[in-house]
Design a protein around this motif. Structure first.
Motif, PDB file in Angstrom:
ATOM      1  N   THR A 110      40.846 -54.798  41.929  1.00 30.93           N
ATOM      2  CA  THR A 110      41.092 -53.599  42.721  1.00 30.93           C
ATOM      3  C   THR A 110      39.775 -53.063  43.253  1.00 30.93           C
ATOM      4  OG1 THR A 110      43.064 -53.015  41.438  1.00 30.93           O
ATOM      5  CG2 THR A 110      41.992 -51.255  42.669  1.00 30.93           C
ATOM      6  N   LEU A 111      39.689 -52.893  44.568  1.00 31.97           N
ATOM      7  CA  LEU A 111      38.509 -52.309  45.186  1.00 31.97           C
ATOM      8  C   LEU A 111      38.691 -50.819  45.424  1.00 31.97           C
ATOM      9  CD1 LEU A 111      37.641 -55.115  47.769  1.00 31.97           C
ATOM     10  CD2 LEU A 111      36.783 -54.810  45.429  1.00 31.97           C
ATOM     11  N   PHE A 112      39.891 -50.432  45.821  1.00 31.40           N
ATOM     12  CA  PHE A 112      40.215 -49.016  45.965  1.00 31.40           C
ATOM     13  C   PHE A 112      41.709 -48.836  45.755  1.00 31.40           C
ATOM     14  CE2 PHE A 112      41.706 -45.328  48.269  1.00 31.40           C
ATOM     15  CZ  PHE A 112      40.851 -44.344  47.807  1.00 31.40           C
ATOM     16  N   ASN A 113      42.041 -47.883  44.881  1.00 26.61           N
ATOM     17  CA  ASN A 113      43.448 -47.575  44.611  1.00 26.61           C
ATOM     18  C   ASN A 113      43.498 -46.148  44.074  1.00 26.61           C
ATOM     19  OD1 ASN A 113      45.825 -47.316  42.678  1.00 26.61           O
ATOM     20  ND2 ASN A 113      46.337 -49.226  43.728  1.00 26.61           N
ATOM     21  N   ARG A 114      44.338 -45.327  44.617  1.00 26.54           N
ATOM     22  CA  ARG A 114      44.340 -43.917  44.223  1.00 26.54           C
ATOM     23  C   ARG A 114      44.826 -43.714  42.788  1.00 26.54           C
ATOM     24  NH1 ARG A 114      49.354 -40.606  45.915  1.00 26.54           N
ATOM     25  NH2 ARG A 114      51.042 -42.143  45.939  1.00 26.54           N
ATOM     26  N   ASP A 115      45.642 -44.638  42.256  1.00 28.84           N
ATOM     27  CA  ASP A 115      46.108 -44.499  40.882  1.00 28.84           C
ATOM     28  C   ASP A 115      44.958 -44.653  39.886  1.00 28.84           C
ATOM     29  OD1 ASP A 115      48.767 -44.075  41.572  1.00 28.84           O
ATOM     30  OD2 ASP A 115      49.188 -46.215  41.690  1.00 28.84           O
ATOM     31  N   VAL A 116      44.191 -45.718  40.051  1.00 29.49           N
ATOM     32  CA  VAL A 116      43.080 -45.926  39.120  1.00 29.49           C
ATOM     33  C   VAL A 116      41.965 -44.918  39.372  1.00 29.49           C
ATOM     34  CG1 VAL A 116      43.576 -48.351  38.697  1.00 29.49           C
ATOM     35  CG2 VAL A 116      42.171 -47.724  40.661  1.00 29.49           C
ATOM     36  N   LEU A 117      41.821 -44.469  40.618  1.00 32.57           N
ATOM     37  CA  LEU A 117      40.828 -43.446  40.926  1.00 32.57           C
ATOM     38  C   LEU A 117      41.172 -42.135  40.224  1.00 32.57           C
ATOM     39  CD1 LEU A 117      38.266 -42.838  42.549  1.00 32.57           C
ATOM     40  CD2 LEU A 117      39.732 -42.112  44.448  1.00 32.57           C
ATOM     41  N   LEU A 118      42.452 -41.786  40.220  1.00 28.41           N
ATOM     42  CA  LEU A 118      42.898 -40.580  39.515  1.00 28.41           C
ATOM     43  C   LEU A 118      42.650 -40.707  38.009  1.00 28.41           C
ATOM     44  CD1 LEU A 118      44.460 -37.845  39.545  1.00 28.41           C
ATOM     45  CD2 LEU A 118      46.537 -39.184  39.153  1.00 28.41           C
ATOM     46  N   ALA A 119      42.957 -41.880  37.444  1.00 32.34           N
ATOM     47  CA  ALA A 119      42.750 -42.084  36.011  1.00 32.34           C
ATOM     48  C   ALA A 119      41.283 -41.945  35.637  1.00 32.34           C
ATOM     49  CB  ALA A 119      43.267 -43.465  35.608  1.00 32.34           C
ATOM     50  N   ARG A 120      40.415 -42.448  36.504  1.00 35.43           N
ATOM     51  CA  ARG A 120      38.986 -42.387  36.207  1.00 35.43           C
ATOM     52  C   ARG A 120      38.462 -40.964  36.292  1.00 35.43           C
ATOM     53  NH1 ARG A 120      34.389 -46.189  39.116  1.00 35.43           N
ATOM     54  NH2 ARG A 120      32.594 -45.463  37.882  1.00 35.43           N
ATOM     55  N   ARG A 121      38.903 -40.214  37.290  1.00 35.94           N
ATOM     56  CA  ARG A 121      38.383 -38.862  37.486  1.00 35.94           C
ATOM     57  C   ARG A 121      38.953 -37.855  36.488  1.00 35.94           C
ATOM     58  NH1 ARG A 121      37.546 -37.476  43.920  1.00 35.94           N
ATOM     59  NH2 ARG A 121      36.141 -39.207  44.375  1.00 35.94           N
TER      60      ARG A 121
END
Length: 437
Positions: A110-121
């Motif tokens: 995954t290079l960009f995905n809003r689901d994993v971005l939300l989990a990280r933030r």
């Protein structure tokens, strides 16, 4: 709100006798600090909150794992009973063979995905929220156990007062019997003493039964084994000295676990609003695969020849139109955020009112305690004087009974007031956010 359901859930869970592990060794006696420490370790609802923390941490790790490369293997074996035929150049041509097998290794990143971005933030906020739920559960346990502890001690003191009362009446009964035998008094004093003794014994038995029920309730709050007896250790003088004068400290909202929970919830909902706004952004991923293909009409020779194939690709998915779903989700997230802000405002408005109520109760119980303490000293002095005068034939036995009743009532009221002050002090400390675990 979950914060409004914690204490009722605690009491309901305790009364229903949640299954628990019986410790190998139990303390023979418990003071308040030991009772609280035992509760925080063995109370089932506290243990469940700690388990919920671990579950939350595992879920966070699971969501963050999507940032790492995903490697998979697939195996396929297929037999075609009828191979597909197509017309090429006017001639029927079979497109395939009878037996097909494939071994596939795939890699995706995954290079960009809003689901994993939300989990990280939101990782730290989610973990913090889980920790705060556990802390709130512990605070509720401490408050409930402390009040139940004081209630048990107050009833224990009532039993002790009843025992002392019985001893006094028995001495008075001997005095009345002696005076009756000496012809100084008639049977009336003797009979009155007997009636008072019977009443005192009945009161003692009733208080002992009430004490048993309160001890069981305390054990249920503590997570203490129901089959094991519990003995409380306390120092009345030390407790009395710990009361102190009611102060005028203003509550700090930041110290309240409810405010901390709502603040964390507000951060998570702000992140959720951003997440729904990110729905307009594309999903970007890197994909690759290596295939081992085996094709043959004869099954026995299927794996003799390999026809490999491989590829690498970048996938970009961009949402164009979803029937207004994204806009609706953004609106819902916005309203949830506004609702939480109103919860914070409501909490700010209610904290001062709750603190004022707790402080008013504390001050009134403290004043009542001081008055009843003085009454106890006076009642004890009056009883000693009248008892002495009765033995010397100056006072009647009726006055002895009245003095004894006043002394018993004053003693019970004193201890009840003492533990009411201590219990109300716990409420003040909770409203000030001074109970932290």
């Amino acid at each position: 709100m979950r914060t409004k359901l914690i204490l009722p859930a605690l009491l309901l869970g305790c009364l229903q006798g949640i299954a628990q592990t019986v410790p190998d060794s139990l303390p023979k006696e418990l003071d308040l600090e030991q009772a609280i420490a035992f509760s925080l370790k063995h109370q089932p609802l506290v243990q469940q909150s700690e388990i919920d923390q671990k579950i939350t941490a595992a879920n966070v790790r699971s969501r963050l794992a999507d940032w790492y490369p995903q490697v998979n293997f697939n195996y396929n074996l297929q037999h075609n009973f009828v191979v597909q035929t197509n017309i090429i150049g006017g001639n029927p041509v079979k497109l395939g063979v009878d037996n097909v097998s494939a071994l596939q290794f795939t890699l995706s990143q995954t290079l960009f995905n809003r689901d994993v971005l939300l989990a990280r933030r939101t990782k730290q906020d989610v973990l913090q929220q889980s920790l705060q739920y556990t802390e709130q559960q512990k605070i509720d346990v401490v408050v409930a156990v402390s009040k139940a502890y004081y209630d048990v001690i107050a009833t224990t003191q009532q039993v002790r007062v009843a025992e002392e009362n019985i001893n006094r009446i028995e001495r008075s009964l001997k005095d009345a019997k002696f005076q009756y035998d000496a012809g100084v008094a008639d049977k009336t004093d003797y009979k009155r003493a007997t009636i008072a003794l019977n009443n005192a014994k009945a009161s003692k038995i009733a208080n002992e039964e009430i004490l048993k029920a309160k001890q069981e309730f305390l054990k249920s709050l503590m997570g203490y084994p129901a089959e094991a007896p519990v003995q409380l250790r306390y120092d009345s003088l030390a407790m009395e000295n710990s009361i102190g004068l009611p102060g005028s400290e203003a509550p700090d909202l930041n110290n309240r676990i409810e405010f901390q929970l709502l603040s964390t919830q507000l951060k998570l909902q702000e992140a959720n609003l951003k997440y729904n706004k990110w729905a307009y952004l594309p999903n970007v991923s890197l994909n690759g695969a290596y295939n081992l293909n085996y094709l043959n009409n004869e099954f026995s020779k299927l794996y003799n020849v390999n026809y490999p194939a491989s590829f690498a690709a970048i996938t970009l998915g961009f949402p164009i139109f979803q029937g207004g779903k994204r806009k609706a989700n953004i609106d819902a997230a916005s309203w949830e955020l506004e609702r939480t802000k109103l919860d914070l405002l409501s909490l700010k408005n209610s904290v001062n009112a709750a603190y004022s109520q707790a402080m008013a109760t504390y001050k009134s119980t403290y004043i009542n305690y001081q008055a009843l303490k003085e009454n106890l000293e006076l009642a004890s002095e009056v009883y000693d004087v009248i008892q002495l005068q009765y033995r010397n034939g100056i006072k009647t036995y009726l006055e002895v009974i009245n003095a004894e009743t006043d002394l018993r009532t004053a003693t019970i009221n004193y201890y009840t007031a003492l533990y009411n002050v201590l219990a109300s002090k716990v409420d003040v400390q909770k409203e000030l956010g001074q109970i932290n675990y």
